[in-house]
Enzyme design. Structure first.
Site, mmCIF file in Angstrom:
data_model
loop_
_atom_site.group_PDB
_atom_site.id
_atom_site.type_symbol
_atom_site.label_atom_id
_atom_site.label_comp_id
_atom_site.label_asym_id
_atom_site.label_seq_id
_atom_site.Cartn_x
_atom_site.Cartn_y
_atom_site.Cartn_z
ATOM 1 N N ARG A 164 0.800 -1.234 0.000
ATOM 2 C CA ARG A 164 0.000 0.000 0.000
ATOM 3 C C ARG A 164 0.838 1.293 0.000
ATOM 4 O O ARG A 164 0.352 2.356 0.373
ATOM 5 C CB ARG A 164 -0.979 0.061 1.180
ATOM 6 C CG ARG A 164 -2.057 -0.995 1.138
ATOM 7 C CD ARG A 164 -2.960 -0.847 -0.105
ATOM 8 N NE ARG A 164 -3.943 -1.914 -0.115
ATOM 9 C CZ ARG A 164 -3.712 -3.125 -0.650
ATOM 10 N NH1 ARG A 164 -2.561 -3.394 -1.246
ATOM 11 N NH2 ARG A 164 -4.646 -4.044 -0.633
ATOM 12 N N SER A 241 -11.522 -0.268 1.955
ATOM 13 C CA SER A 241 -11.068 -0.608 3.315
ATOM 14 C C SER A 241 -10.585 0.661 3.990
ATOM 15 O O SER A 241 -9.756 1.385 3.429
ATOM 16 C CB SER A 241 -9.920 -1.604 3.265
ATOM 17 O OG SER A 241 -10.380 -2.806 2.714
ATOM 18 N N GLU A 342 -6.361 3.877 5.644
ATOM 19 C CA GLU A 342 -5.860 3.711 4.280
ATOM 20 C C GLU A 342 -6.184 4.925 3.384
ATOM 21 O O GLU A 342 -5.352 5.327 2.575
ATOM 22 C CB GLU A 342 -6.438 2.425 3.671
ATOM 23 C CG GLU A 342 -5.783 2.048 2.373
ATOM 24 C CD GLU A 342 -6.320 0.735 1.806
ATOM 25 O OE1 GLU A 342 -6.159 -0.303 2.456
ATOM 26 O OE2 GLU A 342 -6.891 0.767 0.709
HETATM 27 C C1 FAD Z 1 -15.457 0.031 -2.967
HETATM 28 C C2 FAD Z 1 -13.966 0.238 -2.976
HETATM 29 C C3 FAD Z 1 -13.121 -0.856 -3.075
HETATM 30 C C4 FAD Z 1 -11.722 -0.679 -3.083
HETATM 31 N N1 FAD Z 1 -10.927 -1.771 -3.163
HETATM 32 C C5 FAD Z 1 -9.576 -1.630 -3.154
HETATM 33 C C6 FAD Z 1 -8.723 -2.774 -3.222
HETATM 34 O O1 FAD Z 1 -9.181 -3.906 -3.318
HETATM 35 N N2 FAD Z 1 -7.387 -2.574 -3.196
HETATM 36 C C7 FAD Z 1 -6.830 -1.326 -3.122
HETATM 37 O O2 FAD Z 1 -5.604 -1.222 -3.108
HETATM 38 N N3 FAD Z 1 -7.613 -0.223 -3.075
HETATM 39 C C8 FAD Z 1 -8.966 -0.335 -3.071
HETATM 40 N N4 FAD Z 1 -9.759 0.768 -2.992
HETATM 41 C C9 FAD Z 1 -9.150 2.104 -2.876
HETATM 42 C C10 FAD Z 1 -9.045 2.857 -4.221
HETATM 43 O O3 FAD Z 1 -9.967 2.397 -5.147
HETATM 44 C C11 FAD Z 1 -7.648 2.762 -4.837
HETATM 45 O O4 FAD Z 1 -6.681 3.237 -3.940
HETATM 46 C C12 FAD Z 1 -7.557 3.573 -6.142
HETATM 47 O O5 FAD Z 1 -6.403 3.224 -6.840
HETATM 48 C C13 FAD Z 1 -7.559 5.075 -5.934
HETATM 49 O O6 FAD Z 1 -7.503 5.690 -7.202
HETATM 50 P P1 FAD Z 1 -8.269 7.026 -7.507
HETATM 51 O O7 FAD Z 1 -8.031 7.367 -8.914
HETATM 52 O O8 FAD Z 1 -9.692 6.938 -7.082
HETATM 53 O O9 FAD Z 1 -7.474 8.038 -6.561
HETATM 54 P P2 FAD Z 1 -8.036 9.200 -5.632
HETATM 55 O O10 FAD Z 1 -8.902 8.616 -4.571
HETATM 56 O O11 FAD Z 1 -8.606 10.282 -6.444
HETATM 57 O O12 FAD Z 1 -6.685 9.701 -4.967
HETATM 58 C C14 FAD Z 1 -5.970 8.897 -4.047
HETATM 59 C C15 FAD Z 1 -4.557 9.475 -3.874
HETATM 60 O O13 FAD Z 1 -3.852 9.308 -5.107
HETATM 61 C C16 FAD Z 1 -3.432 10.577 -5.590
HETATM 62 N N5 FAD Z 1 -3.572 10.552 -7.055
HETATM 63 C C17 FAD Z 1 -4.625 10.122 -7.778
HETATM 64 N N6 FAD Z 1 -4.367 10.228 -9.086
HETATM 65 C C18 FAD Z 1 -3.117 10.727 -9.189
HETATM 66 C C19 FAD Z 1 -2.278 11.099 -10.288
HETATM 67 N N7 FAD Z 1 -2.664 10.949 -11.560
HETATM 68 N N8 FAD Z 1 -1.049 11.609 -10.001
HETATM 69 C C20 FAD Z 1 -0.623 11.759 -8.716
HETATM 70 N N9 FAD Z 1 -1.373 11.438 -7.660
HETATM 71 C C21 FAD Z 1 -2.607 10.938 -7.901
HETATM 72 C C22 FAD Z 1 -4.342 11.604 -4.935
HETATM 73 O O14 FAD Z 1 -3.714 12.868 -4.858
HETATM 74 C C23 FAD Z 1 -4.549 10.967 -3.584
HETATM 75 O O15 FAD Z 1 -3.446 11.260 -2.759
HETATM 76 C C24 FAD Z 1 -11.173 0.624 -2.985
HETATM 77 C C25 FAD Z 1 -12.034 1.732 -2.890
HETATM 78 C C26 FAD Z 1 -13.418 1.534 -2.881
HETATM 79 C C27 FAD Z 1 -14.320 2.732 -2.800
#
Ligand code: FAD
Length: 348
Positions: A164, A241, A342
């Site tokens: 993570r 999570s 997380e």
């Molecule tokens: C229902 C559900 C299930 C999930 N299951 C999992 C799982 O099984 N495993 C897991 O690891 N995660 C899981 N997650 C968490 C999440 O989906 C992941 O961490 C996902 O990769 C976040 O991506 P995002 O584009 O939504 O980022 P955001 O939520 O928009 O941002 C998260 C972080 O990443 C940074 N960020 C985003 N995009 C960029 C970019 N292009 N450049 C630089 N920084 C950036 C943001 O600034 C922030 O700090 C889950 C979430 C939900 C809601």
């Protein structure tokens, strides 16, 4: 470049809480990202990079500076040394890319099916599930370096992926804006069917499951835990999570076992967690009085997953954080372990 003002952020997140962004830019190209960075610098505004909003809790006050939503699209595939190389724009939806890779018979990310968010979000916390993590398939990350406004290609090792974490959410947090991610997948490869839940799903199958069947299984398992965003399932209004599985020292493990024995309990063993000396945060939460479905008013624990804090409708960020702290306090009182959240907290 269109910069909007006072744009509500809650609808751009999966948990759906928080206030507005003072300034907001949707960046479709690397040049627009660069313009956003220079605007924030000129106006002396704090910059926040938004992907799919699936790992965020935005404060009720919102973000006082500029939010740059990454909307860079594009997916190119090529063959190289019997490998399939996919160059994917950071703004592409992660699960659409997984679907495409699986449809093309390419193995390596099938167990990561159904994770919400953007492609650019995946390297940040080295997204993982069901025995796979993106660190295993990311070849490189193309990123805008806000230190000197250069675009750099970072190889896998340079990203320092761990459980993570990566440089993007630890040592270099806030420095890089990810523009594109290159994944190296295995054409014709077998699906990874090692994680207990997936093995159980395929019990009794006479033939080896295909990549597509594995993707389907993962999505069904996720849906049963509300870990797949499904319209109508209010247990999926979460940030996934909420707590990481704690990594414990042998001494902590002994202490924990003693505390469990005093309660006639045994710390459960999961091979996938044991390998990394992790213990189940879900078990700790559930054995601290927070059962699935527990809640106060507009905030609660998912009925299907003990680790997901859910907005039951109209919750505020303060309510989410108060609930998170209540869980952390109780787990620490009972088990002597501080759970680490997380999601990323924005504007607190
Ligand atoms: C229902 C559900 C299930 C999930 N299951 C999992 C799982 O099984 N495993 C897991 O690891 N995660 C899981 N997650 C968490 C999440 O989906 C992941 O961490 C996902 O990769 C976040 O991506 P995002 O584009 O939504 O980022 P955001 O939520 O928009 O941002 C998260 C972080 O990443 C940074 N960020 C985003 N995009 C960029 C970019 N292009 N450049 C630089 N920084 C950036 C943001 O600034 C922030 O700090 C889950 C979430 C939900 C809601």
């Amino acid at each position: 470049m269109l910069i909007r003002e006072n744009v509500p952020l809650a609808p751009l997140t999966t948990i759906g809480v928080g206030g507005p962004a003072r300034y907001f830019l949707e960046a479709r190209t690397a040049a627009e990202v660069a313009e956003g960075v220079s605007f924030s610098r000129r106006q002396q505004l704090a910059l926040f990079v938004l992907g799919g909003g699936s790992n965020l809790v935005v404060s009720d006050r919102g973000w006082p500076g500029l939010v740059v939503k990454i909307a860079i699209s594009g997916l190119e595939q090529r063959a190289e040394n019997r490998r399939a190389i996919f160059e994917v724009g950071a703004g592409e939806e992660w699960d659409k890319f997984v679907a495409k890779a699986v449809a093309h018979g390419c193995a390596g990310i099938e167990c990561l099916s159904g994770i919400p968010g953007s492609v650019g979000g995946t390297p940040v916390q080295n997204v993982g599930a069901y025995g796979q993590e993106v660190a295993e398939t990311i070849e490189s990350v193309l990123a805008f370096d806000t230190r000197d406004d250069q675009v750099r290609e970072l190889c896998n090792e340079a990203c320092s992926f761990r459980y993570r974490t990566s440089i993007f959410n630890t040592s270099e947090r806030g420095r890089f804006i990810i523009l594109r991610v290159t994944y190296c997948l295995e054409p014709g490869g077998e699906p990874q069917v090692e994680y207990a839940d997936i093995k159980r799903y395929f019990t009794g199958w006479s033939e080896k499951p295909t990549l597509a069947e594995t993707r389907d299984a993962v999505r069904k398992i996720r849906a049963s835990k509300a870990m797949l965003i499904s319209p109508g399932d209010d247990d999926s209004r979460s940030a996934g999570s909420f707590f990481k599985n704690p990594i414990v020292s042998p001494e902590q493990y002994q202490e924990l076992s003693a505390r469990a024995a005093a309660r006639n309990l045994t710390i459960p063993n999961y091979p996938a967690l044991d390998r990394l000396k992790k213990i189940s945060a879900a078990w700790l939460v559930e054995h601290s009085g927070f059962s699935k479905g527990f809640g106060h008013g507009r905030v609660g624990i998912s009925r299907k997953h003990a680790l997901a804090i859910v907005n039951r409708g109209g919750a505020t960020a303060s309510e989410i954080v108060a609930f998170e702290e209540e869980i952390q306090r109780r787990v620490e009182d009972i088990w002597g372990i501080r759970l680490e959240p997380e999601p990323v907290f924005v504007g607190f």
